[in-house]
Structure formats: C-alpha cells, structure tokens
Design a protein around this motif. Sequence first.
Motif, PDB file in Angstrom:
ATOM      1  N   SER A   1      -0.697  72.201-114.677  1.00 40.87           N
ATOM      2  CA  SER A   1      -2.051  71.663-114.765  1.00 40.87           C
ATOM      3  C   SER A   1      -2.629  71.312-113.388  1.00 40.87           C
ATOM      4  O   SER A   1      -3.794  70.964-113.286  1.00 40.87           O
ATOM      5  N   TYR A   2      -1.807  71.412-112.330  1.00 42.20           N
ATOM      6  CA  TYR A   2      -2.276  71.083-110.991  1.00 42.20           C
ATOM      7  C   TYR A   2      -2.585  72.318-110.157  1.00 42.20           C
ATOM      8  O   TYR A   2      -2.979  72.196-109.005  1.00 42.20           O
TER       9      TYR A   2
ATOM     10  N   ASP B   1     -15.587  69.837-116.512  1.00 49.75           N
ATOM     11  CA  ASP B   1     -14.858  68.920-115.641  1.00 49.75           C
ATOM     12  C   ASP B   1     -15.650  68.598-114.374  1.00 49.75           C
ATOM     13  O   ASP B   1     -16.579  69.312-114.004  1.00 49.75           O
TER      14      ASP B   1
ATOM     15  N   ARG C   1      -6.232  64.031-112.684  1.00 51.36           N
ATOM     16  CA  ARG C   1      -5.160  64.750-111.983  1.00 51.36           C
ATOM     17  C   ARG C   1      -5.509  64.762-110.504  1.00 51.36           C
ATOM     18  O   ARG C   1      -6.617  65.142-110.132  1.00 51.36           O
TER      19      ARG C   1
ATOM     20  N   ALA D   1      -9.237  65.815-106.763  1.00 52.19           N
ATOM     21  CA  ALA D   1      -9.015  65.327-108.124  1.00 52.19           C
ATOM     22  C   ALA D   1      -9.834  66.132-109.119  1.00 52.19           C
ATOM     23  O   ALA D   1     -10.929  66.614-108.807  1.00 52.19           O
ATOM     24  N   CYS D   2      -9.269  66.270-110.311  1.00 53.27           N
ATOM     25  CA  CYS D   2      -9.972  66.874-111.441  1.00 53.27           C
ATOM     26  C   CYS D   2     -10.089  65.813-112.515  1.00 53.27           C
ATOM     27  O   CYS D   2      -9.083  65.228-112.939  1.00 53.27           O
TER      28      CYS D   2
ATOM     29  N   CYS E   1      -8.933  62.077-118.334  1.00 52.85           N
ATOM     30  CA  CYS E   1      -7.694  62.562-117.729  1.00 52.85           C
ATOM     31  C   CYS E   1      -7.946  62.754-116.232  1.00 52.85           C
ATOM     32  O   CYS E   1      -8.921  63.386-115.834  1.00 52.85           O
TER      33      CYS E   1
ATOM     34  N   ARG F   1       4.046  61.363-107.394  1.00 54.26           N
ATOM     35  CA  ARG F   1       5.010  62.383-106.959  1.00 54.26           C
ATOM     36  C   ARG F   1       5.219  62.329-105.453  1.00 54.26           C
ATOM     37  O   ARG F   1       6.240  62.765-104.942  1.00 54.26           O
TER      38      ARG F   1
ATOM     39  N   ASP G   1       7.202  66.438-116.215  1.00 52.16           N
ATOM     40  CA  ASP G   1       5.763  66.644-116.335  1.00 52.16           C
ATOM     41  C   ASP G   1       5.412  68.109-116.121  1.00 52.16           C
ATOM     42  O   ASP G   1       6.125  68.837-115.445  1.00 52.16           O
TER      43      ASP G   1
ATOM     44  N   THR H   1       3.675  70.761-114.309  1.00 53.08           N
ATOM     45  CA  THR H   1       3.026  70.947-113.013  1.00 53.08           C
ATOM     46  C   THR H   1       1.953  72.030-113.052  1.00 53.08           C
ATOM     47  O   THR H   1       1.141  72.125-112.131  1.00 53.08           O
TER      48      THR H   1
ATOM     49  N   THR I   1      -4.132  65.522-106.355  1.00 51.28           N
ATOM     50  CA  THR I   1      -3.167  66.035-105.391  1.00 51.28           C
ATOM     51  C   THR I   1      -3.607  65.653-103.986  1.00 51.28           C
ATOM     52  O   THR I   1      -4.796  65.370-103.743  1.00 51.28           O
TER      53      THR I   1
END
Length: 250
Positions: free
Chosen positions: A117-118, A165, A244, A229-230, A242, A220, A113, A115, A246
Amino acid sequence: MTGRLSLRTHPWLAGHAVGGVVLLPGTAFAELALHAGESVGCDHVDELTLHTPLVIPEVGDVTLQVAIAAPDESGRRMMTIHSRGEGGSGGADASASAWTRHAAGVLSPAKDDDTASYELLAGPWPPVGATPVDLNTAYDQMADAGFAYGLAFQGLRAAWRYGDDILVEARLPEEVSGDAAAYGLHPALLDAALQGTGLLSVAGPGTPVVPHVWNGLRFRTHGAVSVRACLSTLGATGAAVCVRITDDTG
C-alpha cells in the motif's frame, strides 16, 4: 514513564493554538504512545483514544505520566497518559496537583503489515494523474477556522488530488528540523501531513480535522525531516481517515 513539558523546554508547542489556547497536539500523544510502547517491546498502537485536551500553560511546567500495564496472554498491554500542573514558583495554580487522564489505549507487539500500500508514495512523485491543489491561502483559512498554527506547524508544502485521495508533501521548518532525530516522527511534521485532511470531503476546504482516535499506528523508521502522505477516507460516512506516510526514501 514520566517527563515534563513547557513552552520553555519545547517552545515549538506554542505554534499549536486552538481558539487562542495552546494545546498539546494529538500527534504528540501518538508519539508518546509509540515511544512508550517501543520501550516494552510493543511497537504497535492498536488503539489510542484522546479524552481530554492537555493545555500547555504560558508559564510553568506540565508533568506527564505514561503508565503501561502488564501484558495479557497475547502480549497486549493497556496504556494511559496523565498530566498535572506543577504548583509553587512554576506559575501553575494551587489546584494543579490533581492528575488528569488525557488518553488511553492498547499496545501490542509488532504485526506483519502490507507494504504494497506504500508503493504509490515510494514511486515517481507526484504520480501521473495527480492534480495540484493551491495552498497559498491554506493557513489563512485554518486561522479563520480557529487553528492559529505557528511557524513550526506550517510544514504543509504541497498537495494533490489523486482520485478520491489527497496526497501531501510536508517538511519540518528550519527552526525545528534539528530536533527531528529526537522523535519517531516529530509531532509538528505529522500534524502538517494531517492538515491535508482539510481537503477531503470529510472536512470541507480549510477545515483541519483533529484526530481523537488512532488505530493501527506503527513507526518503521525514525527521525524524518520531510514526508509524503496519502490520505483516504474510510467507510460510508467518511468519518475515518487512513493515513499512510513515508520519508523521502520510501
């Protein structure tokens, strides 16, 4: 794989009531799929489609069954999630012996994947240029829309607009935070993060979006108590989002 659910064993589920009925949240199906996939070396959910809501009865248990097929040539496996009520003294009615399919999907071995984008979520928080969103009446608006979230699901703490976003911060309430380590990502915490979709144009203010198809889902790390989150709309119609996420360490 089999298991049981009830408001006795998982009282926090009572906080996910839609139209006055307690339903297993879509995030719990995602957790089940990921947990089952990890047990057979397939920790990537290529697709998970929810077909029928799972009603949690006020009294009695629900029996769960997750079935995973043999792998194909590429290692991918088909998966289904069924449930049935338990008859007898448990309180379920006599017709509860039939199995109901709630979800079906495809599992696969881990994939590489991106990463990068995080990086936004792992950097200074909130990022420069993010505009705060007032959430003081957010749960009142959700209740007006038919989503009566209990305390366990009221984890949305802050939100910002960042271009097109939505950025959110969510934390498990104290009453359920002690259970976080038992999950890949506690369904109530993931649900709280997804509540931010109500701020995207796909929904309109105060209207939560209920996910019914998941694609490209992977954990992960496990056991987060708070997350960032986004949320981004995808495609011309914005009907897909979408997500994402963490933990606090990125």
